[in-house]
Design an enzyme around this catalytic site. Structure first.
Site, mmCIF file in Angstrom:
data_model
loop_
_atom_site.group_PDB
_atom_site.id
_atom_site.type_symbol
_atom_site.label_atom_id
_atom_site.label_comp_id
_atom_site.label_asym_id
_atom_site.label_seq_id
_atom_site.Cartn_x
_atom_site.Cartn_y
_atom_site.Cartn_z
ATOM 1 N N TYR A 185 0.840 -1.194 0.000
ATOM 2 C CA TYR A 185 0.000 0.000 0.000
ATOM 3 C C TYR A 185 0.880 1.252 0.000
ATOM 4 O O TYR A 185 0.588 2.237 -0.691
ATOM 5 C CB TYR A 185 -0.929 0.020 1.217
ATOM 6 C CG TYR A 185 -1.747 1.285 1.293
ATOM 7 C CD1 TYR A 185 -2.868 1.454 0.484
ATOM 8 C CD2 TYR A 185 -1.372 2.326 2.134
ATOM 9 C CE1 TYR A 185 -3.600 2.633 0.523
ATOM 10 C CE2 TYR A 185 -2.101 3.499 2.180
ATOM 11 C CZ TYR A 185 -3.214 3.646 1.366
ATOM 12 O OH TYR A 185 -3.928 4.825 1.405
ATOM 13 N N GLN B 212 -4.868 17.935 5.850
ATOM 14 C CA GLN B 212 -5.155 17.688 4.428
ATOM 15 C C GLN B 212 -6.610 17.270 4.282
ATOM 16 O O GLN B 212 -7.087 16.378 4.979
ATOM 17 C CB GLN B 212 -4.227 16.605 3.879
ATOM 18 C CG GLN B 212 -4.503 16.204 2.440
ATOM 19 C CD GLN B 212 -5.490 15.060 2.336
ATOM 20 O OE1 GLN B 212 -5.592 14.220 3.220
ATOM 21 N NE2 GLN B 212 -6.259 15.044 1.262
ATOM 22 N N ARG C 100 -5.164 1.141 -7.994
ATOM 23 C CA ARG C 100 -3.983 0.683 -7.248
ATOM 24 C C ARG C 100 -4.010 -0.845 -7.206
ATOM 25 O O ARG C 100 -4.591 -1.464 -6.306
ATOM 26 C CB ARG C 100 -3.976 1.323 -5.865
ATOM 27 C CG ARG C 100 -3.970 2.856 -5.986
ATOM 28 C CD ARG C 100 -4.181 3.578 -4.680
ATOM 29 N NE ARG C 100 -4.438 5.005 -4.930
ATOM 30 C CZ ARG C 100 -4.725 5.886 -3.984
ATOM 31 N NH1 ARG C 100 -4.790 5.494 -2.720
ATOM 32 N NH2 ARG C 100 -4.957 7.147 -4.293
ATOM 33 N N HIS D 45 0.126 12.852 -6.894
ATOM 34 C CA HIS D 45 -0.334 11.956 -5.824
ATOM 35 C C HIS D 45 0.603 10.750 -5.663
ATOM 36 O O HIS D 45 0.177 9.637 -5.378
ATOM 37 C CB HIS D 45 -1.762 11.478 -6.114
ATOM 38 C CG HIS D 45 -2.611 11.323 -4.891
ATOM 39 N ND1 HIS D 45 -3.523 12.270 -4.506
ATOM 40 C CD2 HIS D 45 -2.683 10.344 -3.954
ATOM 41 C CE1 HIS D 45 -4.147 11.875 -3.405
ATOM 42 N NE2 HIS D 45 -3.635 10.711 -3.040
ATOM 43 N N ARG E 112 -0.233 7.689 -7.651
ATOM 44 C CA ARG E 112 -1.279 6.785 -7.177
ATOM 45 C C ARG E 112 -2.655 7.069 -7.783
ATOM 46 O O ARG E 112 -3.617 6.390 -7.458
ATOM 47 C CB ARG E 112 -1.361 6.870 -5.645
ATOM 48 C CG ARG E 112 -0.089 6.389 -4.972
ATOM 49 C CD ARG E 112 -0.006 6.834 -3.526
ATOM 50 N NE ARG E 112 -0.952 6.147 -2.669
ATOM 51 C CZ ARG E 112 -0.777 4.922 -2.165
ATOM 52 N NH1 ARG E 112 0.302 4.230 -2.482
ATOM 53 N NH2 ARG E 112 -1.674 4.393 -1.365
ATOM 54 N N ILE F 281 10.545 11.996 -4.449
ATOM 55 C CA ILE F 281 11.681 12.469 -3.657
ATOM 56 C C ILE F 281 12.151 11.360 -2.726
ATOM 57 O O ILE F 281 11.397 10.897 -1.870
ATOM 58 C CB ILE F 281 11.299 13.724 -2.863
ATOM 59 C CG1 ILE F 281 11.027 14.881 -3.818
ATOM 60 C CG2 ILE F 281 12.396 14.089 -1.864
ATOM 61 C CD1 ILE F 281 10.497 16.139 -3.151
ATOM 62 N N MET F 282 13.391 10.940 -2.915
ATOM 63 C CA MET F 282 13.962 9.846 -2.123
ATOM 64 C C MET F 282 15.320 10.199 -1.523
ATOM 65 O O MET F 282 15.968 9.332 -0.929
ATOM 66 C CB MET F 282 14.079 8.596 -2.992
ATOM 67 C CG MET F 282 12.762 7.910 -3.300
ATOM 68 S SD MET F 282 12.087 7.014 -1.886
ATOM 69 C CE MET F 282 13.148 5.546 -1.899
#
Length: 409
Positions: free
Chosen positions: A53, A157, A194, A299, A302, A333-334
């Site tokens: 998920y 949010q 998804r 998103h 997703r 972004i990692m």
């Protein structure tokens, strides 16, 4: 050259043993040097449905892959002989200072990933001096987040439900709890496809099947934590028994328009961020509506697969809106290098979602602290190597986006 037999005392300075770290969680986290390392730990410790998920996106997951590739396809342009003995990583975002140029993005069902959930995220953000955004689909209530991080900068949010009164009741609760910013998400007329969740039969609460039981055997800590702590409590509803997809489709409102957005912003006295902007024209229209910030986001890949890459949109949106509002960016972004690249390309602020969740799954609150620490270290190192002493000094000339995907005219 004269040779001799070594004496025992000659070995002493060569043999320095590291003090063992007895806490296994802290040992695992200390060995994690990147967000990808935390992801590896998280995958080992989290049941497949919950991990997927977090990790997955829509359809063929092309949007997410492209977003991450976009950050890989950059060239930095360092300047030399600059005094970078001290670097200032702080930025002003929506009228207040953030110690780092990123915040924690709103994420749904967070206690499914690790039982500390939003409490870990909010308290880690409070300690780091950065914003934390609670999702409408969060699994800790608005009031509990406020109590856990009373001195933190908490944002809420909002998804607009078909039940408008219930949506605005959440907004009122957030205001009463001291949340200072409303992040209105606008890219969810329906839930994205998804497929990992569908294939895993992802439900709230988790469904125990022979497959999920078998998958849980090597991950007893997750189940012990899940079963011995309080049941999931949602920020937005009391309970749900069904699949995630069914829940999302029952809530999201495909009739929401710009007029509805204007009505929402009139009800809110704090700052407003519009999340899910994916083209220049919409960003310009939102600037004319005088919202405080747009968040360029697909998103996290997703929703619509093959959607625009937010990082690619950034320079054009920045040029179009100027200083009329803040331009924020997420998706893909990692690393701290990714954050620096986004800031140089014109972003005022960035958000991390999966990067924080991998830390959460790897080690609860200490894991979130570790993810923030990794990103901070990478940001500071990258700024120094670029010859930049403050975030405000980052400019477009510090980075070039190398384009793999160019439109065919």
């Amino acid at each position: 050259m004269n040779r001799r037999f070594p004496r025992p005392r000659d070995f002493v300075p060569l043999l320095k043993f590291k003090r063992p770290m007895l806490n296994p969680t802290r040992r695992r986290l200390a060995r994690a040097l990147t967000i990808d390392d935390l992801r590896t730990v998280a995958k080992r410790r989290t049941p497949k449905a919950a991990f997927d998920y977090t990790d997955g996106s829509a359809d063929d997951e092309i949007s997410l892959a492209r977003a991450r590739q976009a950050f890989r396809d950059i060239t930095f342009h360092p300047a030399i002989l600059r005094d970078v003995s001290r670097v200032d990583t702080s930025v002003e975002v929506l009228g207040r200072r953030s110690a780092l140029p990123f915040g924690i993005a709103p994420t749904g069902f967070t206690r499914m990933m690790q039982t500390e959930g939003e409490r870990a995220g909010a308290t880690a953000a409070e300690a780091a001096g950065i914003p934390f955004a609670l999702s409408t689909m969060g699994t800790t209530s608005i009031e509990e987040v406020a109590a856990a991080a009373p001195h933190g900068r908490n944002w809420f949010q909002l998804y607009m439900w078909k039940d408008r009164d219930r949506s605005m009741a959440l907004v009122d609760r957030a205001a009463q709890a001291g949340f200072d910013t409303l992040v209105v998400t606008v890219d969810v007329p329906v839930a994205g496809a998804r497929l990992r969740d569908t294939r895993n039969g992802m439900t709230i609460p988790p469904t125990l099947t022979p497959r999920t039981v078998l998958n849980a055997v090597p991950r007893p800590a997750w189940w012990i934590n899940f079963l011995t702590t309080e049941p999931l409590a949602f920020a937005s509803l009391d309970s749900w028994s069904g699949t995630v997809a069914d829940l999302l489709d029952s809530m999201f409102d495909p009739t929401v328009t710009f007029e509805d957005l204007a009505w929402i912003t009139d009800q809110w006295q704090g700052k407003v961020v519009v999340k899910g902007v994916q083209n220049v024209a919409d960003a310009v229209r939102l600037a004319e509506m005088e919202v405080d910030a747009v968040l360029l986001s697909n998103h996290g890949g997703r929703q619509l697969d093959r959607a625009p890459v937010p990082f690619h949109l950034l320079p054009e949106v920045r040029a179009a809106v100027g200083d009329a509002l803040e331009v924020h960016v997420d998706t893909g972004i990692m690393s701290g290098q990714d954050i620096v690249a986004a800031l140089a390309a014109g972003a005022d602020f960035t958000y991390v979602g999966r990067a924080y969740l991998y830390g959460l799954m790897a080690g609860g609150r200490p894991g979130v602290d570790r993810s923030i620490e990794i990103l901070q270290t990478q940001i500071e190192r990258t700024m120094r190597l670029l010859g930049v002493a403050s975030v405000g000094d980052l400019q477009p000339e510090h980075v070039t986006q190398l384009m793999r995907l160019t439109p065919r005219h």
